[in-house]
Every structure is written in structure tokens, then in C-alpha cells.
Write a protein that holds these residues in place. Structure first.
Motif, PDB file in Angstrom:
ATOM      1  N   VAL A 149       1.204   5.737  -1.518  1.00  0.00           N
ATOM      2  CA  VAL A 149       0.675   6.906  -2.211  1.00  0.00           C
ATOM      3  C   VAL A 149       1.039   6.832  -3.691  1.00  0.00           C
ATOM      4  O   VAL A 149       2.187   6.542  -4.045  1.00  0.00           O
ATOM      5  CB  VAL A 149       1.231   8.206  -1.590  1.00  0.00           C
ATOM      6  N   GLU A 162       0.854  -1.180   0.000  1.00  0.00           N
ATOM      7  CA  GLU A 162       0.000   0.000   0.000  1.00  0.00           C
ATOM      8  C   GLU A 162       0.892   1.233   0.000  1.00  0.00           C
ATOM      9  O   GLU A 162       1.998   1.218   0.561  1.00  0.00           O
ATOM     10  CB  GLU A 162      -0.906   0.028   1.229  1.00  0.00           C
ATOM     11  N   GLU A 164      -8.177   5.581  -0.809  1.00  0.00           N
ATOM     12  CA  GLU A 164      -8.592   6.923  -0.396  1.00  0.00           C
ATOM     13  C   GLU A 164      -8.783   7.778  -1.634  1.00  0.00           C
ATOM     14  O   GLU A 164      -7.976   7.754  -2.550  1.00  0.00           O
ATOM     15  CB  GLU A 164      -7.542   7.575   0.515  1.00  0.00           C
ATOM     16  N   SER A 165      -9.830   8.554  -1.641  1.00  0.00           N
ATOM     17  CA  SER A 165     -10.085   9.442  -2.776  1.00  0.00           C
ATOM     18  C   SER A 165      -9.554  10.842  -2.511  1.00  0.00           C
ATOM     19  O   SER A 165      -9.429  11.635  -3.416  1.00  0.00           O
ATOM     20  CB  SER A 165     -11.587   9.520  -3.069  1.00  0.00           C
ATOM     21  N   ILE A 216      -6.480   6.686 -11.639  1.00  0.00           N
ATOM     22  CA  ILE A 216      -5.815   7.003 -10.371  1.00  0.00           C
ATOM     23  C   ILE A 216      -5.219   8.408 -10.444  1.00  0.00           C
ATOM     24  O   ILE A 216      -4.723   8.831 -11.491  1.00  0.00           O
ATOM     25  CB  ILE A 216      -4.708   5.970 -10.075  1.00  0.00           C
ATOM     26  N   ARG A 217      -5.276   9.127  -9.330  1.00  0.00           N
ATOM     27  CA  ARG A 217      -4.699  10.468  -9.258  1.00  0.00           C
ATOM     28  C   ARG A 217      -3.504  10.483  -8.311  1.00  0.00           C
ATOM     29  O   ARG A 217      -3.480   9.741  -7.316  1.00  0.00           O
ATOM     30  CB  ARG A 217      -5.727  11.493  -8.781  1.00  0.00           C
ATOM     31  N   THR A 218      -2.529  11.304  -8.634  1.00  0.00           N
ATOM     32  CA  THR A 218      -1.386  11.477  -7.741  1.00  0.00           C
ATOM     33  C   THR A 218      -1.868  11.883  -6.353  1.00  0.00           C
ATOM     34  O   THR A 218      -2.723  12.768  -6.215  1.00  0.00           O
ATOM     35  CB  THR A 218      -0.429  12.553  -8.292  1.00  0.00           C
ATOM     36  N   ILE A 245      -8.164   1.520  -5.013  1.00  0.00           N
ATOM     37  CA  ILE A 245      -8.026   2.896  -4.546  1.00  0.00           C
ATOM     38  C   ILE A 245      -8.618   2.962  -3.146  1.00  0.00           C
ATOM     39  O   ILE A 245      -9.828   2.770  -2.955  1.00  0.00           O
ATOM     40  CB  ILE A 245      -8.747   3.875  -5.496  1.00  0.00           C
ATOM     41  N   GLN A 263      -3.407   9.827  -4.201  1.00  0.00           N
ATOM     42  CA  GLN A 263      -4.338   8.845  -3.670  1.00  0.00           C
ATOM     43  C   GLN A 263      -3.575   7.667  -3.062  1.00  0.00           C
ATOM     44  O   GLN A 263      -2.521   7.283  -3.553  1.00  0.00           O
ATOM     45  CB  GLN A 263      -5.268   8.321  -4.776  1.00  0.00           C
ATOM     46  N   ARG A 264      -4.132   7.123  -1.997  1.00  0.00           N
ATOM     47  CA  ARG A 264      -3.543   5.927  -1.401  1.00  0.00           C
ATOM     48  C   ARG A 264      -4.148   4.715  -2.086  1.00  0.00           C
ATOM     49  O   ARG A 264      -5.369   4.590  -2.208  1.00  0.00           O
ATOM     50  CB  ARG A 264      -3.807   5.887   0.106  1.00  0.00           C
ATOM     51  N   ILE A 265      -3.286   3.795  -2.557  1.00  0.00           N
ATOM     52  CA  ILE A 265      -3.752   2.629  -3.288  1.00  0.00           C
ATOM     53  C   ILE A 265      -3.081   1.374  -2.750  1.00  0.00           C
ATOM     54  O   ILE A 265      -2.048   1.435  -2.089  1.00  0.00           O
ATOM     55  CB  ILE A 265      -3.484   2.758  -4.813  1.00  0.00           C
TER      56      ILE A 265
END
Length: 605
Positions: free
Chosen positions: A514, A512, A604-605, A585-587, A602, A589-591
Motif C-alpha cells: 500500500v 507489492e 488498484e485504484s 500515486i495516491r495514498t 498501480i 493505492q496498492r502498487i
């Protein structure tokens, strides 16, 4: 009666709207590369090769795609006679390269088998000596390319040429050297594929044997049985790591405070008593700085040799990590230990002749496997780096003559137009009149620049037309990750039922972290330690950042793609061939990346 399921379709080439401002784009490319001139282009299934060509081609840049895919095809179809697979047809649509594998008719496959075995067998039986000869002839081609010169013509021919009766004005050198440059590039692209397809085939043969001998064996277990190899493609990064260790041992850390200032950094090293380090740095450059952060196919790719702020930046990061007590080396010992464990685990399940076949096929795959990546340094990086330098050298002759203002402008001409421009230039010089080019090309280049800029506003369709019910071509699946399941996911345009992004489980592990979305090599400096890299595709030359990230997720790529191989060799989890990760996915976000199952969540949004 069996009713075949109705397949959803991707758009037809003729149905895709041309971006505003890009009207007339077809005229920028060779007639044979646009769909509108190709029979059956709205019926065949095509996929976009954004793994190798992720951005829009300028007209001159199509040369890499044309030479690469043509030469790939010749080894399947004319050299090796691979039983089930001919080459790959290729076209350009809206600036991007699309491919369509060409199958061998079913009734011709059996007849090709004996000849394929004879030809491939010759290579496999003489692999080491033939590969040594390959290195020699590739190096010789690069050396010859380096010797080519492009200089402005003199006001008058030398008097010695009058005395000798040479009877030529020197313009033939400019013309012949340009043609020679193209011919030498073509030669090394033919060499490029001499061993590559055999490397894939050796692995696929071992892969197929394992799937039959060990039902249910994971794809990753097979890949691990050839991992932990010493690849020349990793050598540029390894050289930087050695230099970083040496810099720390010599207490030179403070000299690397501002690596973007190349002259200032090297001067600071010298003032700190680092002459020995500078000598090692100079030695490493030939040939290992003939390396680009791109993939070598574009004229804008930046090479370490010409942009030394790039390797110095990587060096500064390695030095910082060493000072923090981190291990910057690839975990080769761990990879080899895991390889040996898995080999023995499966080998023990076999006895007698099947075990002997397992040993022979695995050894052959392990022998051929390194070339799958090593060729990349010699052709895509070194050869293409020299080629682009020579192209800029020629273009500066034109800028000095007023044909255009920037050496990069020549990329807006196709390679045959460059030949015409050379003759225009030498004709004006020879007759003492003004050439036409300075009055024609600036306006035309600007028109083409606007078209290219307009094409770059649209991302390419991942595929075109109706896919086959089942995708079975092995190269397409292994290298590109184009599988039946993946294509259906692209068509559905949605995530899995639980919201996860799915792709190919390319390298094992679960982490997990960022996300850092990178769409260009120019943004690699933004990647921070312990982030998860999300990209359309990674280039093999991104090696220096693999030591500080936690995992990789890509839009395209299969088990034998560069991203998958590099991640396995760095011990990083990877999910490839997701189709949409870089846009979903966006920079920040926690994945969670599960390289065991090919899932990305994903968190966290």
C-alpha cells in the motif's frame, strides 16, 4: 546530411505564469539569482533541484543554496580542474532553485587532465590523513559558531569599560558576530565539497571501468560492490536503536506511551528506575541529535536536539517492534555477503593487469564512497542546525525590540537586509531615539509572506527550455537521475505504454504494498508498517522509517542520490527519478515496485 531530431521543449522561464498574489516575487531574491537579469536564460537547459530544495525559499534561506552550489563549482573548476565538468550555474525562478551544468569546452579538456590527475592523486594517496584533518577543521568551525552570542544591548555600557578606555559601546559585538556567523557557515560549505566530488569521481571511475570490462553489467551490480559500509550518517538512527534495545532490557516500555510529551516521558523513565538509560540518552545527544528530519537548508527544519518528541517517537516505535520480536537492525551482514559474492563473480572474469586495475579502482571507490553520505551529517545537519539556532537567537533580539513579532519572521529578510536592520537597531539605541524597523518591517514582512504563500501554490516545472539531444554530464545523471530518457518522459507527460511509471532502478527487489505519499517530513509519523513510501525525494535523516517500509519511490534522484544509497543500505527496493510518482500515486493505492527494472505499477485504484 544528418538531420538532428527536433527536441520538444519545457517552458521558458519568461513563459511561466506568475501565481496570483506573487507579483513582484523577483525583488525578494538577490539580483543575480533571477532569470530576468541573466543573459541567455531562455536558451540554456535548466533542471529543478527539488532533491535538495523541494520548497519555496524565503529570502534569508537562499544562503544554503548559494553557498552549496557555488562551493560545488569551485572544486570542479578551480581546485581539481575536472577535465569534462566545470560547476553548475544556478538561478531561482518562482521561488525554486534551477541548475544548469557548465561543460568544459572540448578543446580545453585534454589540457586539464595532467593537473587534475596530480591534484586528485594527492587526495587519493593521502585520503585517511586528509580526511582526519577535515573532521578537525569542520568541528573547530562548528565550535566557533556555537560560541557566538546575540544579546540585547544594555541601558548603559559597564563602568569597567569606562575605566579601561575601551571606547566602544558593545554594538560592534552584535554586528561582528553576525558577519562572523555568515563567514563561518561559508567556511564549512567550502569544506563540504573538499572530498565530495572526489567520492563521486572514484565511484564514476570504477563504474566506467566496469562498463568497459563487463559489457552489459547492470548499474546495480556495480553499486552493490561498494555497499554494506559503516556510515556516520546512519549513526543517529543506530543510537536510537541501541537505546531502544536498552529500554526493552530494562523493562521501560510503558514509559514511552506518549513520546510527544517529552518531559513526561523522561520523568516516567526516571520513576521506573531508568537512570542508566537516561545517562545513555544524554550521551547520545552530543553530537548525534544535531539531526533534522528535513535536509538542513530551511529555517523551519526541525532538529532532534530542539524537538525531542521526534527521536522519542522513533524510539517508541523501535521498542514496539522489538516487543513484537522484529529485527530493527540494518541487514549489514547480508549486504556485505552479497557485495563479496558479486565482487568475486566479476573479478573471476579478469586476469592479470585488468584484475589488478579492477581491485585498485574498487578499493578506491569503497574508500571514498562513505564520504558521499557522511559529509551530510557534519554540514547539512550539524553545521546548519547550529546556524539556524543562532539565526533565531539574533532574531529574538529584534523581536524584543519590536522589529517583528516571531523569530521566524527574520527569514523574510535577505542576509544583507539583516545587516542593515542591525545597524538600524543599534543606531536607535545609541542616539536614544526610536529605530525605523518597528515601523517598516511588520508591514513589509507581511507583504513578503503573502508572496511566498502564493508561490507555494504552484509546483515547480521539472525543467526549463530545450534539453540537449543527449545528456552526458555524469554528476547530473548519477546524483539527480537526469538522463536523456527521463527528460523525454517528463516532456511526454505520460506513463509507459502499459501504464507503468518508470524511473531509475536504484535498489533491487520487487514488492507489492500500500502506498503512502509523503510530501513533507512533518507527515512521516503517518507512515505505517509495511507501506511503500512515495515522495518527491527522501532525506537521509528519514532513516528511522526505512526499517518499517517495504520500498521507496521518488520523483527525482539517480544511482548516487541519498534515497538510492540509503535504500541499498537498508536492503529496500527503490525506484528513483520517476518525475511524477508523488502526484500520480495516491495514498492507499496498492502498487508494485520493481527496483530491478525501475518500474512502478498501480495495481488498484
Amino acid at each position: 546530411m544528418t538531420i538532428e531530431p527536433t527536441m520538444k521543449s519545457f517552458p521558458k522561464p519568461s513563459e511561466i505564469e506568475v501565481p496570483a498574489g506573487a507579483e513582484g516575487w523577483e525583488d525578494l531574491y538577490p539580483y543575480n539569482l533571477v532569470f530576468s537579469n541573466a543573459p541567455g536564460s531562455d536558451e540554456k537547459f535548466w533542471f529543478c533541484d527539488s532533491q535538495h530544495w523541494p520548497t519555496v525559499f524565503k529570502p534569508f534561506e537562499t544562503i544554503g543554496g548559494e553557498f552549496a552550489v557555488k562551493c560545488l563549482g569551485q572544486y570542479n573548476t578551480r581546485h581539481l580542474l575536472i577535465p569534462p565538468a566545470n560547476g553548475i550555474e544556478f538561478k531561482i525562478h518562482l521561488g525554486y532553485l534551477y541548475m544548469s551544468p557548465v561543460a568544459v569546452p572540448e578543446d580545453q579538456i585534454a589540457a586539464r587532465v595532467p593537473e587534475f590527475e596530480r591534484r586528485a592523486g594527492h587526495y587519493f594517496q593521502n585520503w585517511d590523513s586528509l580526511l582526519e584533518a577535515w573532521h578537525a577543521k569542520v568541528r573547530a568551525t562548528i565550535d566557533e559558531m556555537e560560541e557566538l552570542e546575540f544579546t540585547a544591548l544594555p541601558d548603559a555600557v559597564p563602568f569597567d569599560d569606562i575605566v579601561s578606555g575601551k571606547a566602544m559601546d558593545g554594538s560592534q559585538v552584535l554586528m561582528e558576530n553576525y558577519d562572523r556567523l555568515i563567514a563561518l557557515l561559508y567556511r564549512n560549505w567550502q569544506y563540504h565539497f573538499e572530498f565530495l566530488n572526489l567520492g563521486y569521481l572514484a565511484y564514476l571511475d570504477f563504474f566506467g571501468f566496469c562498463k568497459e570490462a563487463f559489457p552489459g553489467i547492470p548499474d546495480q551490480a556495480i553499486a552493490k560492490m561498494v555497499q554494506g559500509v559503516d556510515m556516520e550518517l546512519f549513526r543517529p538512527d543506530d543510537e536510537l536503536k541501541k537505546l531502544a534495545v536498552q529500554a526493552v532490557q530494562m523493562n521501560l516500555q510503558t514509559a514511552f506511551a506518549n513520546p510527544d510529551d517529552v518531559d513526561g516521558t523522561l520523568r516516567a523513565v526516571r520513576e521506573a528506575g531508568g537512570e542508566q538509560w537516561l545517562a545513555a540518552y544524554e550521551t547520545a545527544q552530543d553530537p548525534w541529535f544535531n539531526f533534522t528530519v528535513g535536509n538542513g537548508f530551511y529555517g523551519h527544519d526541525k532538529y532532534w536536539k530542539e524537538h525531542q518528541e521526534i527521536p522519542l517517537g522513533y524510539l517508541a516505535d523501535y521498542i514496539r517492534r522489538l516487543d513484537k520480536g522484529q529485527n530493527i537492525m540494518r541487514p549489514v551482514d547480508e549486504l556485505i555477503a552479497e557485495k563479496e559474492r558479486i565482487i568475486e563473480e566479476y573479478r573471476d572474469l579478469l586476469q592479470g593487469e585488468p584484475r589488478e586495475r579492477f581491485d585498485a579502482k574498487r578499493e578506491l571507490a569503497a574508500t571514498a564512497y562513505p564520504y558521499v553520505e557522511n559529509h551530510n551529517f557534519y554540514i547539512e545537519h550539524w553545521t546548519m542546525g547550529v546556524f539556524w539556532r543562532k539565526v533565531r537567537e539574533l532574531s529574538r533580539v529584534f523581536t524584543d525590540a519590536g522589529f517583528w513579532t516571531d523569530p521566524a519572521d527574520m527569514l523574510y529578510l535577505n542576509r544583507n537586509e539583516v545587516r542593515d536592520a542591525i545597524f538600524d537597531l543599534v543606531t536607535g539605541w545609541a542616539v536614544g531615539a526610536e529605530s525605523t524597523g518597528p515601523h517598516y518591517w511588520p508591514t513589509e514582512i507581511e507583504r513578503r509572506r503573502h508572496i511566498i504563500d502564493a508561490l507555494t501554490t504552484n509546483r515547480p516545472q521539472p525543467a526549463l527550455n530545450t534539453p540537449p539531444t543527449q545528456i552526458t554530464e555524469p554528476f547530473t545523471m548519477m546524483l539527480y537521475g537526469i538522463t536523456t530518457e527521463q527528460v523525454q518522459q517528463w516532456l511526454a507527460g505520460e506513463e509507459s505504454e502499459d501504464g507503468a511509471i518508470t524511473g531509475m532502478a536504484a535498489s533491487p527487489g520487487i514488492v507489492e504494498g500500500v502506498a503512502r505519499v509523503v510530501t513533507s517530513a512533518d507527515h512521516l509519523s503517518e507512515v505505517k508498517e509495511d507501506e511503500i513510501l512515495v515522495a518527491t525525494i527522501t532525506a537521509p535523516s528519514w532513516g528511522p522509517i526505512f526499517g518499517k517500509i517495504k520500498a521507496t519511490v521518488t520523483d527525482i534522484g539517480g544511482m548516487m542520490s541519498h534515497a538510492a544509497i540509503v535504500c541499498r543500505e537498508y536492503g529496500l527496493p527503490a525506484v528513483t527519478g520517476t518525475g511524477s510518482a508523488s502526484t500520480t500515486i495516491r495514498t492507499g493505492q496498492r502498487i508494485r515496485v520493481d527496483g530491478n527494472t525501475g518500474r512502478v505499477e498501480i495495481l488498484e485504484s
